[in-house]
Design a protein around this motif. Structure first.
Motif, PDB file in Angstrom:
ATOM      1  N   ALA A 196      40.496  53.331  42.283  1.00  0.00           N
ATOM      2  CA  ALA A 196      39.073  53.250  41.952  1.00  0.00           C
ATOM      3  C   ALA A 196      38.418  52.114  42.703  1.00  0.00           C
ATOM      4  CB  ALA A 196      38.900  53.031  40.448  1.00  0.00           C
ATOM      5  N   LEU A 197      37.087  52.148  42.704  1.00  0.00           N
ATOM      6  CA  LEU A 197      36.303  51.012  43.169  1.00  0.00           C
ATOM      7  C   LEU A 197      36.100  50.115  41.954  1.00  0.00           C
ATOM      8  CD1 LEU A 197      33.625  52.793  45.389  1.00  0.00           C
ATOM      9  CD2 LEU A 197      35.583  51.450  46.162  1.00  0.00           C
ATOM     10  N   LYS A 198      36.635  48.911  42.011  1.00  0.00           N
ATOM     11  CA  LYS A 198      36.561  48.007  40.871  1.00  0.00           C
ATOM     12  C   LYS A 198      35.798  46.742  41.241  1.00  0.00           C
ATOM     13  CE  LYS A 198      40.784  49.710  38.689  1.00  0.00           C
ATOM     14  NZ  LYS A 198      42.040  49.340  37.979  1.00  0.00           N
ATOM     15  N   ARG A 199      35.357  46.046  40.210  1.00  0.00           N
ATOM     16  CA  ARG A 199      34.627  44.797  40.409  1.00  0.00           C
ATOM     17  C   ARG A 199      35.552  43.640  40.044  1.00  0.00           C
ATOM     18  NH1 ARG A 199      29.253  46.372  41.202  1.00  0.00           N
ATOM     19  NH2 ARG A 199      28.867  48.520  40.523  1.00  0.00           N
ATOM     20  N   ILE A 200      35.901  42.840  41.041  1.00  0.00           N
ATOM     21  CA  ILE A 200      36.828  41.728  40.875  1.00  0.00           C
ATOM     22  C   ILE A 200      36.040  40.428  40.806  1.00  0.00           C
ATOM     23  CG2 ILE A 200      38.887  40.597  41.779  1.00  0.00           C
ATOM     24  CD1 ILE A 200      39.282  43.582  41.147  1.00  0.00           C
ATOM     25  N   PRO A 201      36.239  39.599  39.775  1.00  0.00           N
ATOM     26  CA  PRO A 201      35.466  38.359  39.650  1.00  0.00           C
ATOM     27  C   PRO A 201      35.739  37.386  40.795  1.00  0.00           C
ATOM     28  CG  PRO A 201      37.281  38.381  38.077  1.00  0.00           C
ATOM     29  CD  PRO A 201      37.209  39.757  38.675  1.00  0.00           C
ATOM     30  N   THR A 202      34.686  36.765  41.311  1.00  0.00           N
ATOM     31  CA  THR A 202      34.836  35.799  42.397  1.00  0.00           C
ATOM     32  C   THR A 202      35.345  34.453  41.879  1.00  0.00           C
ATOM     33  OG1 THR A 202      32.509  35.175  42.160  1.00  0.00           O
ATOM     34  CG2 THR A 202      33.026  36.864  43.789  1.00  0.00           C
ATOM     35  N   SER A 203      35.054  34.151  40.608  1.00  0.00           N
ATOM     36  CA  SER A 203      35.509  32.888  39.999  1.00  0.00           C
ATOM     37  C   SER A 203      36.108  33.177  38.630  1.00  0.00           C
ATOM     38  CB  SER A 203      34.341  31.899  39.866  1.00  0.00           C
ATOM     39  OG  SER A 203      33.779  31.602  41.122  1.00  0.00           O
ATOM     40  N   PRO A 204      37.357  33.667  38.592  1.00  0.00           N
ATOM     41  CA  PRO A 204      37.998  33.986  37.315  1.00  0.00           C
ATOM     42  C   PRO A 204      38.067  32.755  36.412  1.00  0.00           C
ATOM     43  CG  PRO A 204      39.266  34.828  39.173  1.00  0.00           C
ATOM     44  CD  PRO A 204      38.237  33.910  39.737  1.00  0.00           C
ATOM     45  N   THR A 205      37.881  32.979  35.118  1.00  0.00           N
ATOM     46  CA  THR A 205      37.844  31.881  34.145  1.00  0.00           C
ATOM     47  C   THR A 205      38.937  32.047  33.100  1.00  0.00           C
ATOM     48  OG1 THR A 205      35.447  31.668  34.450  1.00  0.00           O
ATOM     49  CG2 THR A 205      36.380  30.695  32.456  1.00  0.00           C
ATOM     50  N   GLU A 206      39.573  30.949  32.759  1.00  0.00           N
ATOM     51  CA  GLU A 206      40.605  30.966  31.728  1.00  0.00           C
ATOM     52  C   GLU A 206      39.962  30.859  30.348  1.00  0.00           C
ATOM     53  OE1 GLU A 206      43.829  31.331  32.029  1.00  0.00           O
ATOM     54  OE2 GLU A 206      44.194  31.053  34.184  1.00  0.00           O
ATOM     55  N   PHE A 207      40.483  31.608  29.398  1.00  0.00           N
ATOM     56  CA  PHE A 207      40.032  31.535  28.012  1.00  0.00           C
ATOM     57  C   PHE A 207      41.252  31.361  27.108  1.00  0.00           C
ATOM     58  CE2 PHE A 207      36.765  33.926  30.244  1.00  0.00           C
ATOM     59  CZ  PHE A 207      35.581  33.389  29.752  1.00  0.00           C
ATOM     60  N   SER A 208      41.061  30.694  25.994  1.00  0.00           N
ATOM     61  CA  SER A 208      42.161  30.508  25.046  1.00  0.00           C
ATOM     62  C   SER A 208      42.437  31.821  24.314  1.00  0.00           C
ATOM     63  CB  SER A 208      41.811  29.424  24.033  1.00  0.00           C
ATOM     64  OG  SER A 208      40.776  29.877  23.164  1.00  0.00           O
ATOM     65  N   ASP A 209      43.577  31.900  23.653  1.00  0.00           N
ATOM     66  CA  ASP A 209      43.913  33.106  22.900  1.00  0.00           C
ATOM     67  C   ASP A 209      42.874  33.370  21.805  1.00  0.00           C
ATOM     68  OD1 ASP A 209      46.120  33.440  24.449  1.00  0.00           O
ATOM     69  OD2 ASP A 209      47.566  32.703  22.978  1.00  0.00           O
ATOM     70  N   GLU A 210      42.389  32.316  21.178  1.00  0.00           N
ATOM     71  CA  GLU A 210      41.379  32.478  20.130  1.00  0.00           C
ATOM     72  C   GLU A 210      40.077  33.018  20.716  1.00  0.00           C
ATOM     73  OE1 GLU A 210      43.174  29.747  20.631  1.00  0.00           O
ATOM     74  OE2 GLU A 210      44.501  29.842  18.863  1.00  0.00           O
ATOM     75  N   GLN A 211      39.699  32.505  21.869  1.00  0.00           N
ATOM     76  CA  GLN A 211      38.491  32.994  22.522  1.00  0.00           C
ATOM     77  C   GLN A 211      38.653  34.444  22.959  1.00  0.00           C
ATOM     78  OE1 GLN A 211      38.265  29.930  25.556  1.00  0.00           O
ATOM     79  NE2 GLN A 211      36.555  28.897  24.521  1.00  0.00           N
ATOM     80  N   LEU A 212      39.830  34.777  23.474  1.00  0.00           N
ATOM     81  CA  LEU A 212      40.092  36.147  23.903  1.00  0.00           C
ATOM     82  C   LEU A 212      40.014  37.117  22.730  1.00  0.00           C
ATOM     83  CD1 LEU A 212      43.024  35.582  26.425  1.00  0.00           C
ATOM     84  CD2 LEU A 212      40.758  36.453  26.975  1.00  0.00           C
ATOM     85  N   ASP A 213      40.453  36.687  21.562  1.00  0.00           N
ATOM     86  CA  ASP A 213      40.362  37.543  20.369  1.00  0.00           C
ATOM     87  C   ASP A 213      38.913  37.917  20.091  1.00  0.00           C
ATOM     88  OD1 ASP A 213      43.056  37.693  19.816  1.00  0.00           O
ATOM     89  OD2 ASP A 213      43.062  35.947  18.491  1.00  0.00           O
TER      90      ASP A 213
END
Length: 236
Positions: A196-213
């Motif tokens: 597929a044609l996908k959109r890849i972030p130019t500046s990936p960001t880390e998130f905590s497990d709690e934030q990801l929830d």
């Protein structure tokens, strides 16, 4: 891609493991492709890709055939492909691709998901520069496959990067090289699990497990909507 990638993939696979959710999206992609470029997959690369992705998810042939027929039937829906951009919990960036026969319904639903999950819709185009549009092909690595040799052969077709995660190879190329990459892989008899044609972030960001929830609650709502075909984020 790290732990966040594994977390996101596992959560998505768990949700999409229900065929009642993924099959309608795959069928809509087939119908849209057939209506746009014709019902012959040999002459319509977008349709060929949609069928290939459906088969990779074990979608029955009857479902695929019916989706193609719906594109040429008298009651064929007139789908529009539209995108929405927004920010979710903890500032996560979200890019949503939709295919809908009722844009009023779709935009109302998407806005509602963002508003009810500590997010907001952004003006179209405001997040474009935060994502690169790339052609992405996923396929299993076989014992007979030499990745260095494969990489060399695909460079001429536009390959920019080749990665492996848990036995699956991910081939990345500029979005303009989708057709040449697809043709090269087909000639090499490599069957893709997804392309597929996908959109890849130019500046990936880390998130905590709690934030990801918390972020997952918004993504769940978006991906469960029948009009939503794909959701991209800047999660690392």
């Amino acid at each position: 891609m790290g732990r966040a990638f594994e977390y996101r993939r596992a959560a998505k696979e768990k949700r999409w493991g229900q065929m009642s959710r993924i099959f309608p999206k795959l069928a809509k992609a087939i119908t849209v492709a057939a209506k746009e470029g014709g019902v012959d997959p040999e002459m319509n690369s977008k349709l060929r890709t949609a069928i290939q992705n459906a088969k990779a998810q074990n979608m029955p042939k009857d479902n695929i055939d019916n989706a193609i027929k719906r594109a040429v039937g008298n009651d064929a829906a007139d789908y529009a492909e539209i995108t929405y951009e927004g920010k979710g919990p903890h500032g996560v960036l979200v890019f949503v691709e939709c295919a809908t026969d009722n844009t009023t319904r779709t935009v109302a639903n998407v806005k509602s998901y963002f508003n009810k999950n500590n997010g907001s819709i952004a003006p179209n185009g405001s997040l474009e520069y935060m994502f690169n549009r790339r052609a992405v092909f996923e396929f299993e690595k076989t014992d007979a496959m030499d990745t260095e040799e494969l990489e060399m052969e695909l460079i001429d077709a536009g390959l920019e990067e080749l990665e492996m995660h848990d036995g699956t190879l991910y081939a990345y190329a500029d979005y303009t090289s989708f057709g040449s990459m697809q043709k090269a892989l087909e000639e090499m008899k490599i069957e893709c699990k997804n392309s597929a044609l996908k959109r890849i972030p130019t500046s990936p960001t880390e998130f905590s497990d709690e934030q990801l929830d918390e972020i997952e609650k918004l993504l769940d709502k978006l991906e469960d909507d029948d009009d939503v075909q794909a959701v991209y984020t800047n999660i690392a």
